[in-house]
Design an enzyme around this catalytic site. Structure first.
Site, mmCIF file in Angstrom:
data_model
loop_
_atom_site.group_PDB
_atom_site.id
_atom_site.type_symbol
_atom_site.label_atom_id
_atom_site.label_comp_id
_atom_site.label_asym_id
_atom_site.label_seq_id
_atom_site.Cartn_x
_atom_site.Cartn_y
_atom_site.Cartn_z
ATOM 1 N N ARG A 219 2.175 -29.961 2.072
ATOM 2 C CA ARG A 219 2.574 -30.879 1.004
ATOM 3 C C ARG A 219 3.835 -31.639 1.390
ATOM 4 O O ARG A 219 4.823 -31.049 1.804
ATOM 5 C CB ARG A 219 2.833 -30.103 -0.292
ATOM 6 C CG ARG A 219 3.366 -30.980 -1.427
ATOM 7 C CD ARG A 219 3.628 -30.167 -2.669
ATOM 8 N NE ARG A 219 4.761 -29.269 -2.518
ATOM 9 C CZ ARG A 219 6.026 -29.592 -2.779
ATOM 10 N NH1 ARG A 219 6.342 -30.816 -3.163
ATOM 11 N NH2 ARG A 219 6.998 -28.703 -2.655
ATOM 12 N N HIS B 140 7.503 -21.276 -1.120
ATOM 13 C CA HIS B 140 7.870 -22.305 -2.083
ATOM 14 C C HIS B 140 6.694 -22.934 -2.807
ATOM 15 O O HIS B 140 6.788 -23.240 -3.997
ATOM 16 C CB HIS B 140 8.643 -23.399 -1.338
ATOM 17 C CG HIS B 140 9.144 -24.502 -2.212
ATOM 18 N ND1 HIS B 140 10.029 -24.286 -3.253
ATOM 19 C CD2 HIS B 140 8.910 -25.844 -2.204
ATOM 20 C CE1 HIS B 140 10.313 -25.437 -3.850
ATOM 21 N NE2 HIS B 140 9.638 -26.393 -3.240
#
Length: 544
Positions: free
Chosen positions: A382, A347
């Site tokens: 993240r 992703h």
């Protein structure tokens, strides 16, 4: 003599980072924005969740900062996190001023609706229903099209950067422009600029299964590396836990906000399992959730797990997730009545080209912003909805720095033309497609969610063979879009593998069975790779 296109600023990439930068500069500079496909075809457009920012009085900068540091597993740079978080509310206001219509709470006060996602301790994700990226991208494109100072060039893919080092000059290495393939005209064109900015996004297309569009091929990372820039932390590849599992649902992401609003992860028999892996359950950071799903799929030998929000009222689901609901219906799933089959998929690229807070790289006049960079914001993982925030904040910072420097930078100079005198049209395009498939398969199998030394060694050997084949192909045939992307992907794959081999611990998104524990004997460190100088024989105009 090949025509040369001169600009003050050449921006490679047309997502949130590139477009915000273009709008920041267009009143004072001639700006060109290159898009590989249509101007909206990139990861920004497909971002569902939203943008994280402290907008509620009960929230605080310190809380957002601490949540980001926790998710980053000790590798975030605290000063960069604070720099980003404190500029988030202004970035949201800038988007509102530029026409982005965020979702509001129903009722009289008309306040913006905030949702919560994994890793966040407060509701701080502002969104436009479940299609935030589309709202941002279309609004910024509309503003850019209205501005006479911005040239939006669709179906233009950068082949490589032109630098003084590649031209054989001494002194500091400086970026002068780029060779660019015009896909419609099928010719390589020459662009010169006072400043070049890489805003090309990440490299998740290096994996077989990804939530990203086809454009996410690591172009900026590869070009910056070949130009002489260091890269960092490329072992940290984020796998989103929940992509729809269906043979025809290519890259369709089920937004994390579904879990934020009460969605539960279940085994095929209906058993909940996330509490066995983390007390935060479904709202644990993405690396933990993705590994948990991967573990359960391998333990049970199943192809997917389930994501269930059908216990919520149907009207609530349709209101909060209209895009996801409609798309799932197209594939035969009604999320108001039944759970959705989901699997993890690559992703987000958390590492990338090393920059400072103004977007400077190791090459003079070359900037990088957005997912293509390593700023120190994300660390080893993240946190959800910090990605669009990073694009907006660092584009603004880079824009301010470029405005200060433009007058100091020399005007574009005459550059060597692209040399096709020793190449021919390819009659073996199957080589490109075969190598593309092979690369994505072994990266998924050997450099995925769970790694080992042996798997990484196998991947390293295979990528070196592919690099040799692709270099020969690139040297002998005219370039195509697929060849350019494959060349870049193979380069980034090598950097990912080398970075993973260098980290002798498990941390954040990097998990290896050979070093399953986090190394607590020394302070956390970034994995930094430094390119070797380019040979003098590889000059601009002679196939960079």
């Amino acid at each position: 003599m090949q025509q040369q296109y001169d600009y003050d600023v050449l921006i490679v990439g047309s997502g949130a980072a590139g477009l915000r930068l273009a709008l920041e500069l267009a009143d004072e500079a001639r700006v060109a924005v290159l898009a590989k496909g249509s101007i909206t075809e990139g990861s920004t457009y497909y971002a569902q969740g939203g943008v994280s920012a402290v907008l509620d009085p009960s929230d605080s900068f310190d809380s957002h900062i601490q949540d980001t540091l926790n998710a980053g597993a000790g590798l975030c740079h605290p000063e960069v996190v604070r720099f980003t978080v404190e500029r988030a509310p202004a970035a949201i206001q800038w988007l509102i001023d530029h026409g982005v219509d965020f979702t509001r709470y129903p009722g009289g006060d008309n306040a913006y609706h905030l949702t919560r996602e994994g890793g966040h301790s407060h509701r701080r994700v502002i969104h436009a229903a479940d299609a935030t990226g589309r709202a941002i991208e279309t609004s910024l494109v509309a503003r850019a099209r209205e501005h006479a100072g911005i040239a939006l060039l669709e179906r233009h893919i950068a082949v490589d950067l032109i630098t003084t080092r590649k031209l054989g000059r001494g002194g500091a290495n400086r970026c002068l422009g780029a060779y660019v393939l015009n896909r419609d005209a099928q010719r390589v064109e020459l662009f010169a600029a006072r400043c070049v900015v890489l805003a090309t996004g990440g490299a998740s297309k290096v994996y077989r299964y990804t939530s990203n569009p086809d454009t996410a091929t690591g172009d900026g990372i590869a070009m910056a590396w070949r130009a002489g820039c260091r890269v960092a932390n490329l072992e940290f590849n984020q796998f989103h836990p929940t992509c729809l599992y269906h043979p025809h649902a290519k890259s369709f992401l089920i937004t994390e906000a579904v879990r934020g609003e009460g969605g539960r992860l279940l085994l095929p028999d209906g058993e909940s399992f996330m509490q066995r892996f983390d007390p935060r359950g479904e709202l644990a950071p993405r690396d933990i959730v993705a590994r948990a799903i991967d573990h359960e799929m391998k333990r049970l030998g199943v192809d997917h797990v389930l994501l269930d929000i059908s216990h919520k009222p149907a009207a609530f689901i349709r209101e909060h997730f209209p895009t996801v609901h409609a798309r799932c219906l197209e594939f035969g799933f009604d999320m108001t009545r039944e759970p959705l089959p989901v699997v993890p998929a690559a992703h987000y690229t958390c590492g990338g080209v090393m920059t400072d807070r103004d977007g400077h790289t190791d090459v003079e006049c070359l900037y990088a912003i957005g997912e293509t960079t390593h700023t120190g914001l994300h660390g080893a993982n993240r946190m959800a909805s910090n990605s669009l925030l990073e694009c907006l904040v660092f584009a603004q910072a880079a824009g301010a720095d470029i405005r200060r420097r433009l007058a100091q930078n020399p005007p574009p100079e005459r550059l060597p033309p692209w040399d096709e005198s020793r190449v021919t049209d390819s009659d073996e395009e199957v080589v490109v497609s075969h190598n593309w498939d092979e690369l994505r398969h072994f990266m998924w199998d050997y450099v995925g969610i769970v790694r080992t030394n042996k798997r990484l060694q196998r991947a390293r050997r295979r990528v070196e063979l592919l690099q040799h084949e692709i270099h020969e192909y690139y040297s002998n045939f005219r370039v195509s879009n697929d060849l350019i992307e494959l060349r870049n992907l193979v380069q980034v794959a090598e950097l990912i593998i080398r970075s993973a081999q260098a980290r002798k611990e498990s941390r954040g998104l990097h998990y290896t069975l050979d070093y399953p524990e986090t190394d607590t004997r020394r302070p956390p460190h970034d994995t930094v790779l430094t390119p070797e100088p380019q040979p003098d024989s590889r000059l601009a105009g002679v196939r960079l």
